[in-house]
Design a protein around this motif. Structure first.
Motif, PDB file in Angstrom:
ATOM      1  N   GLY A   1      22.111   6.258  -8.388  1.00  0.00           N
ATOM      2  CA  GLY A   1      21.560   7.133  -7.344  1.00  0.00           C
ATOM      3  C   GLY A   1      20.389   6.442  -6.654  1.00  0.00           C
ATOM      4  O   GLY A   1      20.053   5.287  -6.962  1.00  0.00           O
ATOM      5  N   ALA A   2      19.766   7.176  -5.735  1.00  0.00           N
ATOM      6  CA  ALA A   2      18.716   6.550  -4.931  1.00  0.00           C
ATOM      7  C   ALA A   2      17.481   6.191  -5.748  1.00  0.00           C
ATOM      8  O   ALA A   2      16.863   5.156  -5.505  1.00  0.00           O
ATOM      9  N   THR A   3      17.121   7.014  -6.736  1.00  0.00           N
ATOM     10  CA  THR A   3      15.918   6.701  -7.519  1.00  0.00           C
ATOM     11  C   THR A   3      16.073   5.343  -8.194  1.00  0.00           C
ATOM     12  O   THR A   3      15.166   4.501  -8.162  1.00  0.00           O
TER      13      THR A   3
ATOM     14  N   ILE B   1      15.915   2.548  -5.588  1.00  0.00           N
ATOM     15  CA  ILE B   1      14.538   2.325  -5.120  1.00  0.00           C
ATOM     16  C   ILE B   1      13.763   1.504  -6.154  1.00  0.00           C
ATOM     17  O   ILE B   1      13.063   0.537  -5.828  1.00  0.00           O
TER      18      ILE B   1
ATOM     19  N   HIS C   1       9.273   9.812  -0.330  1.00  0.00           N
ATOM     20  CA  HIS C   1       9.708  10.584  -1.505  1.00  0.00           C
ATOM     21  C   HIS C   1       8.968  10.057  -2.741  1.00  0.00           C
ATOM     22  O   HIS C   1       8.574   8.889  -2.780  1.00  0.00           O
TER      23      HIS C   1
ATOM     24  N   ALA D   1      10.071   9.104  -5.415  1.00  0.00           N
ATOM     25  CA  ALA D   1      10.733   7.938  -6.016  1.00  0.00           C
ATOM     26  C   ALA D   1      10.107   6.640  -5.497  1.00  0.00           C
ATOM     27  O   ALA D   1       9.989   5.657  -6.238  1.00  0.00           O
TER      28      ALA D   1
ATOM     29  N   MET E   1      10.983   5.215   4.877  1.00  0.00           N
ATOM     30  CA  MET E   1      12.230   5.988   4.792  1.00  0.00           C
ATOM     31  C   MET E   1      12.802   6.220   6.197  1.00  0.00           C
ATOM     32  O   MET E   1      12.055   6.245   7.180  1.00  0.00           O
TER      33      MET E   1
ATOM     34  N   ASN F   1      12.848  13.906   3.702  1.00  0.00           N
ATOM     35  CA  ASN F   1      13.575  14.940   2.955  1.00  0.00           C
ATOM     36  C   ASN F   1      12.989  16.331   3.136  1.00  0.00           C
ATOM     37  O   ASN F   1      13.684  17.325   2.928  1.00  0.00           O
TER      38      ASN F   1
ATOM     39  N   ASP G   1      14.562   3.733   2.547  1.00  0.00           N
ATOM     40  CA  ASP G   1      15.168   4.799   1.740  1.00  0.00           C
ATOM     41  C   ASP G   1      15.968   5.664   2.720  1.00  0.00           C
ATOM     42  O   ASP G   1      15.402   6.394   3.532  1.00  0.00           O
TER      43      ASP G   1
ATOM     44  N   SER H   1      18.249   7.966   1.828  1.00  0.00           N
ATOM     45  CA  SER H   1      18.894   9.049   1.056  1.00  0.00           C
ATOM     46  C   SER H   1      19.278  10.244   1.924  1.00  0.00           C
ATOM     47  O   SER H   1      20.279  10.895   1.671  1.00  0.00           O
ATOM     48  N   GLN H   2      18.445  10.560   2.917  1.00  0.00           N
ATOM     49  CA  GLN H   2      18.707  11.754   3.726  1.00  0.00           C
ATOM     50  C   GLN H   2      19.494  11.461   4.998  1.00  0.00           C
ATOM     51  O   GLN H   2      20.004  12.386   5.633  1.00  0.00           O
TER      52      GLN H   2
ATOM     53  N   THR I   1      22.412   7.695  -1.688  1.00  0.00           N
ATOM     54  CA  THR I   1      22.939   8.449  -2.818  1.00  0.00           C
ATOM     55  C   THR I   1      24.100   9.334  -2.355  1.00  0.00           C
ATOM     56  O   THR I   1      24.141   9.738  -1.190  1.00  0.00           O
TER      57      THR I   1
ATOM     58  N   HIS J   1      25.047  12.416  -3.596  1.00  0.00           N
ATOM     59  CA  HIS J   1      24.994  13.875  -3.726  1.00  0.00           C
ATOM     60  C   HIS J   1      24.319  14.593  -2.551  1.00  0.00           C
ATOM     61  O   HIS J   1      24.239  15.812  -2.528  1.00  0.00           O
ATOM     62  N   LYS J   2      23.878  13.824  -1.542  1.00  0.00           N
ATOM     63  CA  LYS J   2      23.350  14.465  -0.325  1.00  0.00           C
ATOM     64  C   LYS J   2      24.436  14.548   0.742  1.00  0.00           C
ATOM     65  O   LYS J   2      24.215  15.085   1.821  1.00  0.00           O
TER      66      LYS J   2
HETATM   67  N1  PLP Z   1      14.713   9.643  -1.652  1.00  0.00           N
HETATM   68  C1  PLP Z   1      14.855  10.754  -0.918  1.00  0.00           C
HETATM   69  C2  PLP Z   1      14.342  10.775   0.482  1.00  0.00           C
HETATM   70  C3  PLP Z   1      15.485  11.880  -1.456  1.00  0.00           C
HETATM   71  O1  PLP Z   1      15.613  12.995  -0.716  1.00  0.00           O
HETATM   72  C4  PLP Z   1      15.968  11.830  -2.790  1.00  0.00           C
HETATM   73  C5  PLP Z   1      16.586  13.010  -3.417  1.00  0.00           C
HETATM   74  O2  PLP Z   1      15.962  14.028  -3.597  1.00  0.00           O
HETATM   75  C6  PLP Z   1      15.806  10.633  -3.517  1.00  0.00           C
HETATM   76  C7  PLP Z   1      15.176   9.571  -2.911  1.00  0.00           C
HETATM   77  C8  PLP Z   1      16.309  10.504  -4.932  1.00  0.00           C
HETATM   78  O3  PLP Z   1      17.712  10.465  -4.950  1.00  0.00           O
HETATM   79  P1  PLP Z   1      18.558  10.588  -6.289  1.00  0.00           P
HETATM   80  O4  PLP Z   1      18.565  12.046  -6.627  1.00  0.00           O
HETATM   81  O5  PLP Z   1      19.908  10.069  -5.951  1.00  0.00           O
HETATM   82  O6  PLP Z   1      17.895   9.754  -7.332  1.00  0.00           O
END
Ligand code: PLP
Length: 383
Positions: A72-74, A77, A101, A103, A148, A152, A177, A179-180, A200, A202-203
């Motif tokens: 996942g993104a965390t 990162i 975020h 992370a 980013m 988010n 980043d 992710s969004q 990631t 799951h978004k």
């Molecule tokens: N970065 C951003 C901007 C996010 O919105 C999120 C998720 O909440 C993450 C990182 C972390 O993603 P993941 O849940 O895949 O680790």
């Protein structure tokens, strides 16, 4: 009892049924280990993973081999930031912004403890970082800029191409980043001059627990130190047996989004705008947090209800699932660092709610949510 209307799609999205269908064979009979290339079970999985890699790569205009699958993104990162810094001789300087975020912010703090110097640049009242402020913050020891793509909490979309140009000119690695924004907005890592990008599944209506890191391998080649010791999977950057069903889910989610992106964004934009203007008409004190509606993600609405505590309002609105950006630290609720970064005071930040819409929201649901919000507000308004 009916389930509440789900308006927390920036937190996570439900799995698209087409994604589930694509994943199922890899949870049943197609179970081979993608590294076991000596038999057909393994080769079948390996082929599926490589097709998925090509789909993800194509969606951001990258080379296929530049995609590293992660959890996942965390994780992406952490691998990007720590991996880059630990491949350096000595310590250097990183530029980021104060609305990232956790992370990214927490990873930067971990690097600070290792001796790295971090500049957390402020954003303006609409959540934008000025590319010029990045240029001005660059020093000879700056190794990385981490910004980013879309926020988010407030959905603000940054000028990634302009920042990429600056980094390229100065020879500094640029991490994004996404992710969004991944899937929802156009991303071209060549045009935007991005060296490292995290996203990631799951978004974007894919499964939880899978994402990727784009690691540029040419012009210039980015070198990272791996963070997990093991079998040397993913070009030695991320050891561990590949979660084939998850990776297939990620790629299918990308494929589905490519087909419906324009239409979905348009629909969400129109429902989101309807929601904002209807609530604003009933409650004119309402404040929009972040950039204008046109300059943010089409599914994001973040608003302050002045004089009302967001937590209490959310608790009363039992028919809506939404969120505040507040985080629990010990027994105290910390107001969102993003809303505070826009210049709002603590009380105002405590009145902020994020509604984030998604593919499966219907107009009837949005009408229902608007009605519930408007009917609940009078309970909190003092004469
Ligand atoms: N970065 C951003 C901007 C996010 O919105 C999120 C998720 O909440 C993450 C990182 C972390 O993603 P993941 O849940 O895949 O680790």
């Amino acid at each position: 009892m009916n389930k509440p209307i789900y308006l927390d799609n920036q937190s996570t999205t439900p799995l698209d049924p087409k994604v589930l269908e694509a994943m199922l064979p890899y949870l049943k009979n197609k179970f081979g280990n993608a590294s076991s290339i000596h038999h057909s079970y393994g080769r079948e999985s390996k082929r599926a993973v490589e097709d998925a890699r090509a789909m993800v790569a194509q969606s951001i205009c990258s080379d296929t081999r530049d995609i590293i699958f992660t959890s996942g993104a965390t994780e992406s990162i952490n691998l990007a930031l720590k991996g880059l810094c630990q491949s350096y001789k000595g310590v250097g300087h990183i530029i980021t912004q104060n609305t990232e975020h956790r992370a990214v912010l927490d990873t930067c703090q971990a690097l600070e403890r290792e001796g790295w110097d971090i500049s957390y640049l402020p954003v303006d009242k609409n959540g934008f970082i000025k590319p010029r402020s990045i240029l001005n913050a660059i020093r000879k020891e700056t190794a990385l800029v981490a910004i980013m793509h879309a926020n988010n909490e407030i959905g603000t979309i940054q000028s990634i191409e302009e920042i990429g140009d600056i980094c390229k000119r100065k020879g500094i690695t640029f991490f994004v980043d996404a992710s969004q924004s991944f899937g929802r907005l156009d991303i071209d890592v060549q045009k935007m001059k991005i060296d490292l990008l995290a996203a990631t599944a799951h978004k974007i209506y894919g499964p939880k627990g899978v994402g990727f890191l784009y690691v540029r391998q040419k012009s210039p080649k980015v070198t990272l130190k791996m963070q997990i010791d093991g079998g040397g999977h993913e070009r030695g950057l991320r050891s561990g047996t590949l979660a084939v069903h998850q990776i297939i889910g990620l790629a299918k989610a990308v494929e589905v989004f490519i087909e419906c992106k324009e239409k979905e964004n348009e629909q969400l934009r129109s429902l989101r705008d309807k929601m904002f203007f209807s609530i604003k008409t009933a409650y004119p004190q309402l404040i929009l947090n972040g950039s204008s509606l046109a300059e943010r993600l089409p599914n994001n609405l973040n608003i302050c209800f002045p004089g009302i505590e967001a937590e209490s309002l959310i608790m009363k609105m039992k028919g809506i699932a939404c969120s505040t950006g507040s985080a629990c630290s010990g027994n105290d609720l910390e107001p969102s660092h993003v809303i505070r970064a826009l210049g709002r005071d603590t009380e105002s930040a405590h009145s902020a709610i994020r509604f984030s819409l998604g593919r499966f929201n219907t107009e009837a649901e949005i009408d229902g949510a608007i009605e519930e919000i408007i009917n609940t507000l009078p309970l909190f308004i003092k004469d």
